[in-house]
Write an enzyme that holds these catalytic residues in place. Sequence first.
Site, PDB file in Angstrom:
ATOM      1  N   THR A  28       2.106  -7.581   9.782  1.00  0.00           N
ATOM      2  CA  THR A  28       2.164  -7.373  10.778  1.00  0.00           C
ATOM      3  C   THR A  28       0.794  -6.308  11.425  1.00  0.00           C
ATOM      4  O   THR A  28       0.866  -5.350  10.893  1.00  0.00           O
ATOM      5  CB  THR A  28       3.008  -6.792  12.027  1.00  0.00           C
ATOM      6  OG1 THR A  28       4.438  -7.379  10.844  1.00  0.00           O
ATOM      7  CG2 THR A  28       3.123  -6.783  13.151  1.00  0.00           C
ATOM      8  N   LYS A 140       4.964  -7.999   0.962  1.00  0.00           N
ATOM      9  CA  LYS A 140       6.123  -7.803   2.862  1.00  0.00           C
ATOM     10  C   LYS A 140       7.183  -9.755   2.341  1.00  0.00           C
ATOM     11  O   LYS A 140       5.836 -10.481   3.227  1.00  0.00           O
ATOM     12  CB  LYS A 140       5.725  -7.211   3.559  1.00  0.00           C
ATOM     13  CG  LYS A 140       5.970  -7.077   5.154  1.00  0.00           C
ATOM     14  CD  LYS A 140       5.442  -6.455   5.708  1.00  0.00           C
ATOM     15  CE  LYS A 140       6.516  -5.856   7.173  1.00  0.00           C
ATOM     16  NZ  LYS A 140       5.718  -5.211   7.859  1.00  0.00           N
ATOM     17  N   GLU A 173      11.283   4.554   1.098  1.00  0.00           N
ATOM     18  CA  GLU A 173      10.666   4.349   2.659  1.00  0.00           C
ATOM     19  C   GLU A 173      11.785   4.855   3.600  1.00  0.00           C
ATOM     20  O   GLU A 173      13.020   5.034   4.283  1.00  0.00           O
ATOM     21  CB  GLU A 173      10.003   2.871   2.746  1.00  0.00           C
ATOM     22  CG  GLU A 173      11.513   1.764   2.933  1.00  0.00           C
ATOM     23  CD  GLU A 173      11.243   0.354   2.502  1.00  0.00           C
ATOM     24  OE1 GLU A 173       9.884   0.083   2.616  1.00  0.00           O
ATOM     25  OE2 GLU A 173      11.789  -0.499   2.894  1.00  0.00           O
TER      26      GLU A 173
END
Length: 269
Positions: A28, A140, A173
């Site tokens: 993204t 990802k 994270e």
Amino acid sequence: MFLINGLEQESLPASDRATQFGDGCFTTARIIDGQVCLLDAHIRRLQTACETLTIPFQLWDTLRREMSQLASEKSSGVLKVIISRGSGGRGYSGAGCENPTRILSVSAYPTHYESWRKDGVTLTLSPIRLGRNPMLAGIKHLNRLEQVLIRTHLEQTDADEALVLDSEGFITECCAANLLWRKGRDVFTPSLEQAGVKGIMRQFCLQQLARSGFRVVEVSEREEALLTADEVIVCNALMPVLPVRAYGQQVWSSRELFQFLAPLCEQTR
């Protein structure tokens, strides 16, 4: 708007392995003034993920042109790119999947990031922990059920983001961002060899810090490490860097690290 294999459409075959198994990867990116920020880094991320997942995607020049073309039509926005193994095979087998699917979409830029940059964000500890998997750690991929559950819980709180630990209790994270914290001139960030996503902006920040007077250390630390920090920030390719204002009863006012990184991260076109 969606662009699937170069055509404006919103329909994907039910046989596509993105639908069947989450068999793919994505990135993204932020759009500013008609350009994809850190375009090369996003392409490299997808290439690395495809190599890890053995997805035989080859149309990198085509994908780059499509990303640039979609971005050129926007002064600001978000560009998402998905690559799946495509259709074919039976069961888990990917045999016969010779034509990977590429999906591009553009959406509006989140307006709340501006106020978050000004005011800072709050964190809460997520009860959802990330499973360790060193083969998939860092990339990802499309299997994001853990993040869906983390977000679902987060939305039941008043916090802006979640502090996420792995199954062994180590800081990993946030729900949709990477994490760094500062003690003096030392900057710490979680090692992502077992779980988590190696974000584009995290990597950019580490590169900038390596050229600075800060010392960067990748660590495996538990939640208590944040409580002795002088400053905490979160980052992703869209934010791109945000100061953390509070975590539980712990409050931070220092913005030394944020003020160093923020202007650099806005120059990524």
